[in-house]
Scaffold this motif. Sequence first.
Motif, mmCIF file in Angstrom:
data_model
loop_
_atom_site.group_PDB
_atom_site.id
_atom_site.type_symbol
_atom_site.label_atom_id
_atom_site.label_comp_id
_atom_site.label_asym_id
_atom_site.label_seq_id
_atom_site.Cartn_x
_atom_site.Cartn_y
_atom_site.Cartn_z
ATOM 1 N N SER A 1 -3.865 18.995 4.602
ATOM 2 C CA SER A 1 -4.707 18.082 4.073
ATOM 3 C C SER A 1 -4.084 17.320 2.694
ATOM 4 O O SER A 1 -4.716 16.214 2.253
ATOM 5 C CB SER A 1 -6.030 18.810 3.511
ATOM 6 N N VAL A 2 -2.949 17.496 2.284
ATOM 7 C CA VAL A 2 -2.460 17.102 1.161
ATOM 8 C C VAL A 2 -2.214 15.296 1.432
ATOM 9 O O VAL A 2 -2.537 14.726 0.076
ATOM 10 C CB VAL A 2 -0.942 17.723 0.710
ATOM 11 N N ALA A 3 -1.428 14.863 2.277
ATOM 12 C CA ALA A 3 -1.147 13.540 2.177
ATOM 13 C C ALA A 3 -2.308 12.751 2.246
ATOM 14 O O ALA A 3 -2.732 11.742 1.785
ATOM 15 C CB ALA A 3 -0.186 13.363 3.443
ATOM 16 N N HIS A 4 -3.397 13.315 2.980
ATOM 17 C CA HIS A 4 -4.586 12.624 3.264
ATOM 18 C C HIS A 4 -5.599 12.600 1.849
ATOM 19 O O HIS A 4 -6.202 11.549 1.720
ATOM 20 C CB HIS A 4 -5.291 13.093 4.439
ATOM 21 N N LEU A 5 -5.647 13.637 1.388
ATOM 22 C CA LEU A 5 -6.620 13.989 0.305
ATOM 23 C C LEU A 5 -6.078 13.825 -1.094
ATOM 24 O O LEU A 5 -6.989 13.294 -1.973
ATOM 25 C CB LEU A 5 -7.557 15.323 0.709
ATOM 26 N N GLU B 1 0.756 -1.251 -0.046
ATOM 27 C CA GLU B 1 -0.014 0.225 -0.055
ATOM 28 C C GLU B 1 0.847 1.176 0.016
ATOM 29 O O GLU B 1 1.719 1.322 0.819
ATOM 30 C CB GLU B 1 -1.080 -0.050 1.241
ATOM 31 N N THR B 2 0.692 2.070 -0.942
ATOM 32 C CA THR B 2 1.317 3.405 -0.934
ATOM 33 C C THR B 2 0.618 4.404 -0.497
ATOM 34 O O THR B 2 -0.782 4.479 -1.259
ATOM 35 C CB THR B 2 1.910 3.749 -2.445
#
Length: 165
Positions: free
Chosen positions: A76-80, A4-5
């Motif tokens: 929010s970037v890594a999450h969304l 999983e990446t």
Amino acid sequence: MREETQRGYYYDELEPDVRYVHRPGRTMTEADDVLFTSVTMNPQALHLDAAWAATQPFGRPLVNSMLTLATLVGLSVAHLTRGTIVANLGFTDVRFPAPMFHGDTLYGETVVTGRRLSASRPGQGIVTLEHTGRNQDGDVVATATRSVLMWTRAAHEADTAGETP
């Protein structure tokens, strides 16, 4: 073994009316604030001059509101959106209802308030994100509505493989 990446969500995976909570938060230091303020050519003494800021209504330096906004979006970037966004389209309704001070920690959350497929860009869609930033006490310190152009999964996978979506 499955691998999983970490990545953002695709257009088709983002759900309206879900609160995406971004952790960890980010503690805003004086060094962060002075560097950001200096790099962005902002000579506002509220961020750079502790003695002068002490004479102002909040009694101490404030974190640059543009740093607060940039960090809120960054949370929010890594999450969304990491690897799944095509472009930022714009911001509206940016507000800073309470100040951030050096040493405060910013926590972010995002709600998808709308989405639609793009009429002019097949395989992509426009998503409206409502970002809220809170300090360590739960006080809302920033809000912003952001429109982004996102890949659909199928179109991005086809694009990455060199195929026509």
